[in-house]
Design an enzyme around this catalytic site. Structure first.
Site, PDB file in Angstrom:
ATOM      1  CE  LYS A  86      -4.388  -1.390   2.257  1.00 30.67           C
ATOM      2  NZ  LYS A  86      -5.277  -0.996   3.164  1.00 30.67           N
ATOM      3  CG  ASP A 122      -8.331   1.048   3.341  1.00 32.44           C
ATOM      4  OD1 ASP A 122      -8.982   0.273   2.755  1.00 32.44           O
ATOM      5  OD2 ASP A 122      -6.913   1.048   3.314  1.00 32.44           O
ATOM      6  CB  THR A 173       5.539   1.037  20.450  1.00 30.83           C
ATOM      7  OG1 THR A 173       5.466  -0.139  20.480  1.00 30.83           O
ATOM      8  CG2 THR A 173       6.805   1.597  20.130  1.00 30.83           C
TER       9      THR A 173
HETATM   10  P1  ATR Z   1      -1.582  -2.546  10.533  1.00 31.42           P
HETATM   11  O1  ATR Z   1      -1.260  -2.305   9.376  1.00 31.42           O
HETATM   12  O2  ATR Z   1      -2.702  -3.590  10.471  1.00 31.42           O
HETATM   13  O3  ATR Z   1      -2.116  -1.512  11.293  1.00 31.42           O
HETATM   14  P2  ATR Z   1       0.728  -2.746  11.972  1.00 31.42           P
HETATM   15  O4  ATR Z   1       1.397  -1.460  11.226  1.00 31.42           O
HETATM   16  O5  ATR Z   1       1.716  -3.797  12.243  1.00 31.42           O
HETATM   17  O6  ATR Z   1      -0.704  -3.169  11.198  1.00 31.42           O
HETATM   18  O7  ATR Z   1       0.104  -2.319  13.358  1.00 31.42           O
HETATM   19  C1  ATR Z   1      -0.481  -3.248  14.353  1.00 31.42           C
HETATM   20  C2  ATR Z   1      -0.907  -2.231  15.636  1.00 31.42           C
HETATM   21  O8  ATR Z   1      -1.316  -3.380  16.358  1.00 31.42           O
HETATM   22  C3  ATR Z   1       0.324  -1.606  16.384  1.00 31.42           C
HETATM   23  O9  ATR Z   1      -0.326  -0.480  16.906  1.00 31.42           O
HETATM   24  C4  ATR Z   1       0.693  -2.486  17.513  1.00 31.42           C
HETATM   25  O10 ATR Z   1       1.463  -1.980  18.468  1.00 31.42           O
HETATM   26  P3  ATR Z   1       3.045  -1.509  18.467  1.00 31.42           P
HETATM   27  O11 ATR Z   1       3.183  -0.354  17.598  1.00 31.42           O
HETATM   28  O12 ATR Z   1       3.179  -1.559  19.826  1.00 31.42           O
HETATM   29  O13 ATR Z   1       3.643  -2.981  17.644  1.00 31.42           O
HETATM   30  C5  ATR Z   1      -0.614  -3.260  17.747  1.00 31.42           C
HETATM   31  N1  ATR Z   1      -0.338  -4.584  18.224  1.00 31.42           N
HETATM   32  C6  ATR Z   1       0.058  -5.633  17.644  1.00 31.42           C
HETATM   33  N2  ATR Z   1       0.033  -6.738  18.659  1.00 31.42           N
HETATM   34  C7  ATR Z   1      -0.238  -6.281  19.709  1.00 31.42           C
HETATM   35  C8  ATR Z   1      -0.415  -6.864  21.020  1.00 31.42           C
HETATM   36  N3  ATR Z   1      -0.025  -8.110  21.277  1.00 31.42           N
HETATM   37  N4  ATR Z   1      -0.491  -5.953  21.988  1.00 31.42           N
HETATM   38  C9  ATR Z   1      -0.766  -4.694  21.884  1.00 31.42           C
HETATM   39  N5  ATR Z   1      -0.461  -3.852  20.879  1.00 31.42           N
HETATM   40  C10 ATR Z   1      -0.394  -4.835  19.448  1.00 31.42           C
END
Ligand code: ATR
Length: 304
Positions: A86, A122, A173
């Protein structure tokens, strides 16, 4: 000469007529085999009476540039772009919509004047999903959980709505929440507060918001039964919640919300309506989002 093909992966009989004049639409991604886009698009194509077919194409990152050149050469009528292309695909477009530029992602490519125009549907899909779920007008305060790619789309869509005055972005994060909050605040001029994913933040921001959106993958198959919001008693009556996760259709996040008096909006309609918007942009005709939604619900074994 025409032939009938069954485009469904599960034999549910979505068939389209193919002729020498048929237009081709496609979705590219890596991986791509689990996409539900062909199912819902071919159902809509049939309902619209179009001479067209929608297929999925597996394109690896190293092949993206050649695939886009190929799209032009082959005269593909329109393309959807999914993970992980994307953002990378933006540089390969001849022009971009304001929305694609702001969000920093393209999910729809439209052939235009001999070039390729990158757009992003989206945000439209998300807002339409909320409207169909009973929230046509957003509340003043919105809390977004997550700060990844999906959160960006949701945050820009919410910030672009006049009625939304304040946004909070909670993320595991916190640095990512801060960076996204800065960008959204610059873009919209609104108050956007970043926060870490701790008890206090959830209580203050999720508890005080009229709409809480989960944009993380927490609760998604195969890790069902977990919610990104650890204390469900934060939810309360008069609040809306929405989840971008749609496998399973009902997540723990949404069930917790309902159990505590809040309303919940499932994420599947977002998929249907972003697709409907893409098909409308390619064809200049209104695509039947409800037909696409019905195809998806059928796939999940739930009638409308
Ligand atoms: P997408 O494009 O689907 O949003 P991504 O860019 O990888 O995927 O983002 C995933 C999001 O889910 C992030 O906000 C991630 O938090 P971090 O930035 O701390 O990595 C969050 N996320 C994924 N697994 C998680 C978990 N087990 N607990 C809390 N947050 C999670």
């Amino acid at each position: 000469m025409t032939d009938v093909i069954d485009s469904s992966s599960d034999g549910n009989g979505v068939s389209v007529q193919i002729s020498g004049k048929s237009s081709v639409f496609a979705v590219i991604g890596d991986p791509i085999e689990h996409t539900l886009s062909p199912l819902m698009h071919n159902r809509a194509i049939k309902a619209m009476g179009l001479d067209a077919v929608y297929v999925s194409l597996h394109v690896r990152p190293d092949d993206l540039e050649r695939a886009i050149k190929g799209m032009k050469a082959l005269g593909i009528g329109g393309m959807n772009v999914t993970v992980p292309h994307k953002t990378a695909v933006m540089a390969l477009m001849d022009d971009l919509s304001d929305e694609a530029r702001a969000v920093g992602a393209v999910n729809t490519i439209i052939p235009k004047d001999g070039g390729l125009y990158g757009d992003n549907t989206d945000g439209y899909g998300f807002l339409k999903c909320l409207a169909e779920g009973g929230l046509p007008v957003l509340p003043e305060r919105v809390c977004i959980i997550g700060a990844g790619g999906a959160a960006r789309g949701v945050a820009f869509a919410c910030a672009g709505r006049e009625e939304v005055k304040e946004l909070a972005i909670i993320n595991r994060t916190v640095g990512k929440a801060e960076a996204l909050a800065d960008e959204i605040a610059c873009f919209s001029g609104k108050v956007v507060e970043p926060a870490p994913a701790d008890k206090q933040s959830f209580k203050r921001h999720a508890g005080g918001a009229g709409l809480v959106v989960n944009t993380t993958s927490v609760g998604m198959f195969p890790n069902e039964g977990v919610s990104p919001l650890p204390d469900p008693s934060i939810f309360h009556e008069g609040q809306y919640t929405a989840d971008i996760v749609y496998v399973p259709l009902r997540t723990k996040f949404l069930d917790d919300a309902e159990a505590n008096g809040a309303k919940s909006i499932e994420g599947l309609a977002m998929l249907a309506w972003q697709g409907a918007r893409s098909l409308s942009l390619w064809t200049g005709m209104e695509a039947p989002g409800e037909v696409m939604m019905a195809a998806l619900l059928e796939h999940f074994g739930r009638g409308m």
